[in-house]
Design a protein around this motif. Structure first.
Motif, PDB file in Angstrom:
ATOM      1  N   ARG A 262       0.838  -1.208   0.000  1.00  0.00           N
ATOM      2  CA  ARG A 262       0.000   0.000   0.000  1.00  0.00           C
ATOM      3  C   ARG A 262       0.872   1.258   0.000  1.00  0.00           C
ATOM      4  NH1 ARG A 262      -3.321  -2.870   4.244  1.00  0.00           N
ATOM      5  NH2 ARG A 262      -4.986  -3.856   3.046  1.00  0.00           N
ATOM      6  N   GLU A 263       1.925   1.242   0.801  1.00  0.00           N
ATOM      7  CA  GLU A 263       2.838   2.393   0.853  1.00  0.00           C
ATOM      8  C   GLU A 263       3.505   2.640  -0.500  1.00  0.00           C
ATOM      9  OE1 GLU A 263       3.507   4.595   3.253  1.00  0.00           O
ATOM     10  OE2 GLU A 263       2.185   3.648   4.726  1.00  0.00           O
ATOM     11  N   ARG A 264       3.710   1.597  -1.269  1.00  0.00           N
ATOM     12  CA  ARG A 264       4.390   1.701  -2.567  1.00  0.00           C
ATOM     13  C   ARG A 264       3.417   1.844  -3.745  1.00  0.00           C
ATOM     14  NH1 ARG A 264       9.764   0.071  -2.678  1.00  0.00           N
ATOM     15  NH2 ARG A 264      10.583  -0.652  -0.696  1.00  0.00           N
ATOM     16  N   GLY A 265       2.123   1.822  -3.457  1.00  0.00           N
ATOM     17  CA  GLY A 265       1.138   1.894  -4.536  1.00  0.00           C
ATOM     18  C   GLY A 265       1.021   0.599  -5.328  1.00  0.00           C
ATOM     19  N   LEU A 266       1.382  -0.530  -4.702  1.00  0.00           N
ATOM     20  CA  LEU A 266       1.371  -1.830  -5.377  1.00  0.00           C
ATOM     21  C   LEU A 266       0.356  -2.813  -4.794  1.00  0.00           C
ATOM     22  CD1 LEU A 266       5.233  -2.299  -5.781  1.00  0.00           C
ATOM     23  CD2 LEU A 266       3.582  -1.843  -7.611  1.00  0.00           C
ATOM     24  N   ALA A 267      -0.503  -2.353  -3.902  1.00  0.00           N
ATOM     25  CA  ALA A 267      -1.438  -3.270  -3.241  1.00  0.00           C
ATOM     26  C   ALA A 267      -2.397  -3.915  -4.241  1.00  0.00           C
ATOM     27  CB  ALA A 267      -2.216  -2.546  -2.147  1.00  0.00           C
ATOM     28  N   ASP A 268      -2.942  -3.140  -5.153  1.00  0.00           N
ATOM     29  CA  ASP A 268      -3.869  -3.712  -6.138  1.00  0.00           C
ATOM     30  C   ASP A 268      -3.167  -4.758  -6.994  1.00  0.00           C
ATOM     31  OD1 ASP A 268      -5.943  -2.171  -5.186  1.00  0.00           O
ATOM     32  OD2 ASP A 268      -5.769  -0.649  -6.778  1.00  0.00           O
ATOM     33  N   GLU A 269      -1.940  -4.444  -7.409  1.00  0.00           N
ATOM     34  CA  GLU A 269      -1.175  -5.379  -8.222  1.00  0.00           C
ATOM     35  C   GLU A 269      -0.874  -6.668  -7.447  1.00  0.00           C
ATOM     36  OE1 GLU A 269       2.858  -5.298 -10.968  1.00  0.00           O
ATOM     37  OE2 GLU A 269       2.069  -3.427 -10.141  1.00  0.00           O
ATOM     38  N   LEU A 270      -0.485  -6.536  -6.200  1.00  0.00           N
ATOM     39  CA  LEU A 270      -0.192  -7.707  -5.367  1.00  0.00           C
ATOM     40  C   LEU A 270      -1.450  -8.553  -5.176  1.00  0.00           C
ATOM     41  CD1 LEU A 270       1.989  -9.125  -3.586  1.00  0.00           C
ATOM     42  CD2 LEU A 270       1.130  -7.769  -1.682  1.00  0.00           C
ATOM     43  N   ASN A 271      -2.550  -7.906  -4.833  1.00  0.00           N
ATOM     44  CA  ASN A 271      -3.804  -8.632  -4.636  1.00  0.00           C
ATOM     45  C   ASN A 271      -4.301  -9.282  -5.925  1.00  0.00           C
ATOM     46  OD1 ASN A 271      -4.474  -8.501  -1.864  1.00  0.00           O
ATOM     47  ND2 ASN A 271      -4.943  -6.335  -2.107  1.00  0.00           N
ATOM     48  N   ARG A 272      -4.189  -8.575  -7.023  1.00  0.00           N
ATOM     49  CA  ARG A 272      -4.641  -9.111  -8.313  1.00  0.00           C
ATOM     50  C   ARG A 272      -3.827 -10.357  -8.697  1.00  0.00           C
ATOM     51  NH1 ARG A 272      -5.254  -4.477 -10.341  1.00  0.00           N
ATOM     52  NH2 ARG A 272      -3.122  -4.181 -11.068  1.00  0.00           N
TER      53      ARG A 272
END
Length: 187
Positions: free
Chosen positions: A103-113
């Motif tokens: 989330r801090e890196r703006g990658l949460a959606d990518e990780l979850n997807r």
């Protein structure tokens, strides 16, 4: 999961970490040692935990860096190059509250997807192994490990911000495993 998964994982981690990142390799070896101490309470999942311990930081390997977020890079490598077990990939992708840092890196959606949902089985055990092992592979308290990570990064760095947010969860996970270990030792 095949009984040789931990041995395969050890060899793969060694190949990518030992020479370019000797200190990360020392940490990884210590995390795997911690995982082996949990085998008596894990029964049939001990090999999977040990494999995840060996591979949790493989995404730091210079030849595997893509996004710069090691849990995502490591899990992608395991899935795409080695067709690794989905549970193993998810353990690597989400280890030690990685979603908070994502989330801090703006990658949460990518990780979850790519790897969601976050695995429940064995996650706490992997947090325990990682957060009770120093960068040099020695046992350490979770409080000391968190303090060491915070010293390593500037206050505005995503890792520092994530660890500050994740600290209560990391401590709770480690304490929960300590309680389970204690109960398992009772007659």
């Amino acid at each position: 999961m095949n009984k040789n998964t931990a041995a395969w994982a050890r060899d793969l981690a060694r190949k990518h970490l030992e020479t370019p990142l000797p200190r990360r390799w020392a940490h990884t070896q210590g995390v795997a040692r911690q995982a082996r101490t949990l085998a008596p309470i894990l029964k049939g999942q001990a090999d999977l935990l040990e494999a995840a311990a060996w591979l949790h930081d493989i995404g730091y390997a210079p030849d595997l860096v893509d996004t710069g977020f090691h849990p995502l890079d490591g899990a992608r490598f395991l899935r795409s190059t080695h067709q690794a077990d989905d549970h193993l990939c998810r353990l690597v992708a989400f280890h030690s509250c990685a979603l908070i840092e994502a989330r801090e890196r703006g990658l949460a959606d990518e990780l979850n997807r790519a790897f969601g949902p976050e695995p429940s089985s064995l996650s706490d055990f992997l947090v325990y192994c990682d957060m009770t092992t120093s960068p040099d592979g020695q046992p350490v308290t979770v409080v000391d490990r968190i303090a060491e990570i915070l010293r390593r990064y500037e206050p505005d760095h995503p890792v520092n911000r994530a660890i500050n947010r994740a600290s209560p969860l990391l401590i709770a996970h480690v304490e929960g495993i300590n309680q389970r270990r204690h109960v398992a030792l009772l007659p």
